[in-house]
Each structure stands twice: as C-alpha cells, then as structure tokens.
Scaffold this motif. Structure first.
Motif, mmCIF file in Angstrom:
data_model
loop_
_atom_site.group_PDB
_atom_site.id
_atom_site.type_symbol
_atom_site.label_atom_id
_atom_site.label_comp_id
_atom_site.label_asym_id
_atom_site.label_seq_id
_atom_site.Cartn_x
_atom_site.Cartn_y
_atom_site.Cartn_z
ATOM 1 N N ALA A 1 0.852 -1.191 0.000
ATOM 2 C CA ALA A 1 0.000 0.000 0.000
ATOM 3 C C ALA A 1 0.882 1.232 0.000
ATOM 4 O O ALA A 1 1.941 1.247 0.638
ATOM 5 N N LYS A 2 0.479 2.230 -0.746
ATOM 6 C CA LYS A 2 1.113 3.548 -0.688
ATOM 7 C C LYS A 2 0.153 4.464 0.059
ATOM 8 O O LYS A 2 -0.983 4.660 -0.365
ATOM 9 N N ILE A 3 0.625 4.992 1.174
ATOM 10 C CA ILE A 3 -0.218 5.812 2.045
ATOM 11 C C ILE A 3 0.300 7.245 1.997
ATOM 12 O O ILE A 3 1.487 7.497 2.212
ATOM 13 N N SER A 4 -0.578 8.182 1.707
ATOM 14 C CA SER A 4 -0.208 9.593 1.629
ATOM 15 C C SER A 4 -1.120 10.389 2.545
ATOM 16 O O SER A 4 -2.303 10.077 2.679
ATOM 17 N N TYR A 5 -0.561 11.417 3.166
ATOM 18 C CA TYR A 5 -1.408 12.307 3.963
ATOM 19 C C TYR A 5 -1.009 13.746 3.721
ATOM 20 O O TYR A 5 0.120 14.052 3.325
ATOM 21 N N ASP A 6 -1.957 14.633 3.957
ATOM 22 C CA ASP A 6 -1.813 16.047 3.631
ATOM 23 C C ASP A 6 -1.226 16.788 4.822
ATOM 24 O O ASP A 6 -1.880 16.942 5.855
ATOM 25 N N SER A 7 0.024 17.247 4.675
ATOM 26 C CA SER A 7 0.710 17.902 5.793
ATOM 27 C C SER A 7 0.227 19.319 6.044
ATOM 28 O O SER A 7 0.673 19.970 6.981
ATOM 29 N N ARG A 8 -0.688 19.837 5.195
ATOM 30 C CA ARG A 8 -1.210 21.185 5.424
ATOM 31 C C ARG A 8 -2.167 21.228 6.610
ATOM 32 O O ARG A 8 -2.501 22.287 7.110
ATOM 33 N N TYR A 9 -2.619 20.044 7.061
ATOM 34 C CA TYR A 9 -3.511 19.990 8.213
ATOM 35 C C TYR A 9 -2.701 19.829 9.482
ATOM 36 O O TYR A 9 -1.659 19.178 9.497
ATOM 37 N N GLY A 10 -3.204 20.390 10.578
ATOM 38 C CA GLY A 10 -2.550 20.249 11.858
ATOM 39 C C GLY A 10 -3.452 19.539 12.847
ATOM 40 O O GLY A 10 -4.481 18.971 12.490
ATOM 41 N N ALA A 11 -3.050 19.557 14.115
ATOM 42 C CA ALA A 11 -3.819 18.913 15.173
ATOM 43 C C ALA A 11 -5.218 19.498 15.256
ATOM 44 O O ALA A 11 -5.452 20.662 14.962
ATOM 45 N N ASN A 12 -6.164 18.652 15.649
ATOM 46 C CA ASN A 12 -7.572 19.010 15.790
ATOM 47 C C ASN A 12 -8.235 19.268 14.445
ATOM 48 O O ASN A 12 -9.286 19.894 14.388
ATOM 49 N N LYS A 13 -7.651 18.786 13.375
ATOM 50 C CA LYS A 13 -8.219 18.929 12.046
ATOM 51 C C LYS A 13 -8.458 17.538 11.456
ATOM 52 O O LYS A 13 -7.862 16.552 11.864
ATOM 53 N N ASP A 14 -9.352 17.485 10.467
ATOM 54 C CA ASP A 14 -9.548 16.250 9.715
ATOM 55 C C ASP A 14 -8.411 16.112 8.719
ATOM 56 O O ASP A 14 -8.386 16.799 7.695
ATOM 57 N N LYS B 1 4.114 4.852 10.580
ATOM 58 C CA LYS B 1 4.240 5.900 11.591
ATOM 59 C C LYS B 1 4.170 7.268 10.904
ATOM 60 O O LYS B 1 4.692 7.447 9.809
ATOM 61 N N PHE B 2 3.512 8.226 11.556
ATOM 62 C CA PHE B 2 3.444 9.578 11.016
ATOM 63 C C PHE B 2 3.389 10.574 12.162
ATOM 64 O O PHE B 2 3.128 10.211 13.311
ATOM 65 N N GLU B 3 3.645 11.823 11.837
ATOM 66 C CA GLU B 3 3.689 12.870 12.857
ATOM 67 C C GLU B 3 2.849 14.053 12.414
ATOM 68 O O GLU B 3 2.900 14.454 11.248
ATOM 69 N N ILE B 4 2.069 14.584 13.326
ATOM 70 C CA ILE B 4 1.215 15.743 13.056
ATOM 71 C C ILE B 4 1.683 16.906 13.918
ATOM 72 O O ILE B 4 1.817 16.784 15.133
#
Length: 533
Positions: free
Chosen positions: A333-346, A433-436
């Motif tokens: 699986a290739k998993i991508s997430y949008d780093s423009r969002y921060g904590a308490n966001k979807d 693992k990821f970091e927000i």
C-alpha cells in the motif's frame, strides 16, 4: 493495546459478531433525526461514482439507514424509495433489507414517451416473504430498477421513507422521511496547451457545465468558470467536478498535490484531491466543495458576482507526505497524507492498495486503526456491513478524513481482510508511523509594501477607478515594488474586472485575508490580460 484491532477482527471472524463501526462515511447524507434513543439518517451512494449515461449500462445504488452517532447500521429495514428528476417521479417501490444497507441495481432505459415517466419503470427481484409488496435485497438477490432513471446527466432527488425498522414486522409509529440526492455527471472535452502541443482533457461535471477550462504553462495553474447562484449556496450540498488529465502530461509529472481558490477565496485543502492510481491512463483531479464551505464563501462574497464560480487550481509542492508499506501476503500500500492539516483537524489520507503483481488491488477490503504514542487506539474502523467484514474499496484507492486530536507521533495500523467476497486466511497487517504538528503554511516569495493597502482600499470604496488601480498595480509590478510569481496571459483578455477582485482588495486592506490571497487576484488579472506586464 497495540493489537486491539487485529484481535477484534479475529474475534469477529470467528464468532460473526454482529456490530460494525466506521469513522468515515462517504456519499450524500440526509440530516439526522431522532428515532428512539438514536439519531438516524440515510445516505445514498452510486457505484461507479463517475457513472456516465450512455457509457455505463448499469449502476449500483446503495441506500444505508444508520445511527449517525455510532455510524452503526439499523437492521431489518423496510424502505419506500422514490426517485425524482426535477418534479418528475421516475421510480416508486418498496424494499426490505436485513442489514440496513439496501443495494439496488439500476439499469437506465431512455426513450420513454409517457407523460408520467414512472409508467415506463419496471422492477425485478424476489418478493419478500414477510413484507408484502416489497422486493428483498440480499447478497444473492439484488432488486433491479429499469427505466428512465439516471439516463440523463443532472441531479436526481431520492425521497426515502423508513416504514419499518429493527424487526421486519415492527412498523414505525409513522414513516420516517429523508431526502437526499445523486448527481449524474456529464462529460466535456477540453485541451491543455503546453510544450507546443495540445493535450486532450476530459471533465466529468456533476452539475452545470464548465466553461473556459485553461492551463497556464508558466504557473501550471488550471482555471475554469461555471454558473453558480451564490444566493442559494445554503441549499447546495456539493459542487463537484473531476478533471481527467493524461499521465503523459509532462507539466504534472512530478506534482502530487494542489491548492485552489474560488472567486479569490482560498479553498479547504480537502476540496482538491489528486488521484494518480485509480485509472491506468489518466490522473484524476477531484474538485469538491461542500455545503458548509459554500455558505462561508457566500458570506465573504457579499454583493459580488452572484451567478459565477471562478476557480483557480495550482500545484502545491511538498504538501503531501507518502510512505510505502508491505503486507505479509505480498500486497503493498502507498499511504499519503496532507501535511497542510494540523492537530484538531480532519487530516486527509489516501490509501492505494496493490497486489503481489504490482497491480491496483480492486475490490480490496481492509480495516484500520490509529494509535497514539502510548500505543492506545483512539480510532477503529472495520466497515459498516456485519455480513461482509472490512471497508470495501471497489477502485483499490480509498480516501479518509481522520481527526487527529493533538500534535504528536502516531501509528496507522492496516489489516487486509479480503478481496471481493473472499476473506484472506489469515488476515494480513502492516503499520505506518506519522507525525502531526501545526498547520503548515507554504513558503511564498510574495512581497507587498504595507502602504499599497491604501490604494486597494481607495479602489474598493470607489475613490479611484478601475483604470487607476490597474495602471498603479502594473507600474508597481514592473518596478519590482510588488513581487508576484510569474504569470502568463491565458487568452485574448478583457477589460472587465470581476467584482470578487474588488472584494479581495477590500479584505486585504482590512486585514481579513493575507498577501497571498490578494496576489491570487492580481495573478488572475494578469492571466486574463487585464494587467499586462
């Protein structure tokens, strides 16, 4: 706590545990209402989601009745389903479903000559043995609607009445009525001029037609307009368009994320999703704006152009972070997430699944959980169908909005449950693992002296005219006082400045929006040939 999800899946598989919980739900959804101690609602989803009349011969309509607080299906449901196009009734039939997830096959048939279009509609399927006049829906027998349903592009209204629920013999005190909609796309053909050639581009418009779709070779921006009545924004659930761009289009060969503005107002990042996996020959740029964002924008626009939506979409580098994970059964699986969002966001996640041969794993079923740095799971999603474990992904690519409560390090755990109707034995898991952190604002090279805000304010309140404003901005750009990203005129140009540009100037002068938002309006004027530099 680390393996709660995997243990839960094994338990469900062994004992057919009859509950399902999901964190994310897609499709059109009606407002929830009270039903006993629950808040219930109905959603409607059409597969394929980009169904095109005349191009696809059959569609699956899924109508789900569920508790919106827990996202759990209400079982043993009797439905009355009516489908309208405008004021015309097209279909009217009762159905019964055991698991609360009604699936109906729809076969569009055009050419109806009846004044009342519903007279051309026929129904096929097994009669339910308990509920009179209802067709039953199960994995082995799906009812079929044939007629002038989804045979044309546009918006269809679904009126769903819940006649009985929880037990097939238990009638509700009165019908519980919901109303939702399905948008059927129309195809439009455009082309992008780049590199001395023209690349064909297909648009699937789920509402009004797009006009003036263009590509700016210098900024790599896409612009288009479409009719939109902003005074009715509160009644619009979704504005959606899909732009299919050939994978061979070199300007986007290394682009993975985009940002956009509507009438000069920045869009939520979740409104633009770039799918490079689902289709073999094209990448799909999904543009979608929901009701809450539309209402917010409508208030900002004030008395501006009330009948047009002007969209600018451009690459947003380094916004998407991607990782590859491998499962023990050879799948990846290739998993991508949008780093423009921060904590308490979807936070927007995209998951693309591949089989052991490297091909997209269509009809994959999976579950996921999210763990904090202590190993505690605070989100679990094993799907919403107790009869078929896991989240079903027909295309092999899924998008999720996952709320992350605070900054920190997290682990996304995935479990592959099966493919199609066949379960994997054993299930196969993988983690990422990821970091927000805080919401990231992309760097910019825009520089505008503060005193220029006076000019913008005078223009916005009518003290100076359009020509004075344009010539002033033009002079300041040429002198290097205002520095903006290079922008190439996209067409022959016009002398008319849209009202939303003046609103931008007013908001910028008042401090409501930042330099980047103001400059997006200036770039638009350059691209239209109103300001020439």
């Amino acid at each position: 706590m680390r393996y709660v999800l995997l243990y839960l899946l094994l338990l469900i598989s062994a004992f057919s545990f009859p509950t399902a919980f999901a964190q994310h739900h897609g499709g059109e959804q009606a407002p929830p209402i009270s039903f006993g101690d629950k808040k219930v609602t109905v959603s409607a989803i059409l597969n394929p989601p980009d169904f095109i009349p005349g191009k696809n011969t059959m569609a699956n309509l899924q109508i789900r009745f569920f508790d919106s607080n827990t996202n759990t299906n209400i079982e043993h449901v009797t439905y009355r389903v009516q489908i309208f196009r405008g004021e015309s009734l097209l279909a009217n039939q009762m159905f019964f479903d055991k698991d609360g997830e009604l699936n109906i096959r729809v076969q569009p048939v055009g050419g109806c000559q009846e004044k009342d279009l519903w007279r051309c509609t026929t129904y096929e399927g097994e009669k339910d043995l308990v509920v009179p006049n209802a067709l039953t829906s199960s994995g082995n027998s799906l009812p079929i609607i044939k007629g002038p349903v989804f045979d044309k592009s546009g918006t269809y209204t679904l009126k769903v009445a819940i006649i009985g629920a929880t037990n097939p013999k238990t009638q509700t005190a009165q019908d519980i009525n919901f109303e939702t909609s399905i948008n059927i796309a129309q195809e439009q053909q455009f082309s992008f001029a780049a590199g001395g050639g023209n690349t064909p581009v297909t648009v699937k418009a789920f509402g009004d037609s797009l006009t003036g779709l263009k590509f700016d070779e210098t900024t790599k921006a896409i612009t288009f307009t479409m009719p939109f009545h902003w005074e009715h924004a509160e009644h619009v659930q979704l504005v959606r368009n899909d732009i299919e761009i050939p994978k061979s289009f070199s300007p986007y060969s290394s682009v993975h994320s985009f940002k956009g503005t509507i009438n000069g107002i920045p869009m939520f990042p979740s409104g633009i999703h770039y799918d490079i996996y689902s289709k073999k020959d094209v990448n799909v740029l999904h543009f979608a704006v929901g009701s809450e964002e539309l209402k917010t924008m409508s208030k900002k626009l004030g008395s501006s152009d009330k009948h047009t939506m002007t969209v600018v979409i451009m690459p947003d580098e380094n916004a998407i972070i991607s990782s590859d994970v491998a499962f023990s059964n050879g799948y990846k699986a290739k998993i991508s997430y949008d780093s423009r969002y921060g904590a308490n966001k979807d936070v927007a996640f995209t998951l693309a699944f591949f089989d052991s041969g490297g091909e997209i794993a269509k009809d994959i079923r999976y579950a996921f959980s999210v763990m904090d740095s202590s190993g505690d799971e605070f989100i679990q999603n094993i799907g919403n169908n107790p009869q078929l474990l896991g989240i079903t992904v027909p295309s092999g690519v899924d998008s999720r909005l996952i709320t992350i409560p605070e900054q920190g390090k997290y682990t996304l755990q995935l479990v592959l449950v099966g493919r199609g109707l066949v379960d994997f034995n054993p299930f196969s898991s993988a983690t990422m693992k990821f970091e927000i952190g805080n919401m990231v604002q992309p760097p910019t090279q825009i520089q505008i002296p503060v005193w220029i805000k006076n000019n913008a304010k005078w223009w916005a309140d009518g003290t100076i005219g359009d020509a004075d404003f344009v010539s002033g901005i033009q002079f300041l750009i040429k002198q290097g006082v205002i520095k903006i990203p290079p922008t190439t005129p996209a067409g022959a140009g016009t002398n008319q400045i849209p009202v939303w540009i003046k609103n931008n100037a007013k908001w910028w002068a008042d401090g409501t929006i930042g330099d980047a938002d103001f400059v997006s309006g200036i770039q638009f004027l350059v691209s239209q040939g109103i300001i020439r530099v």
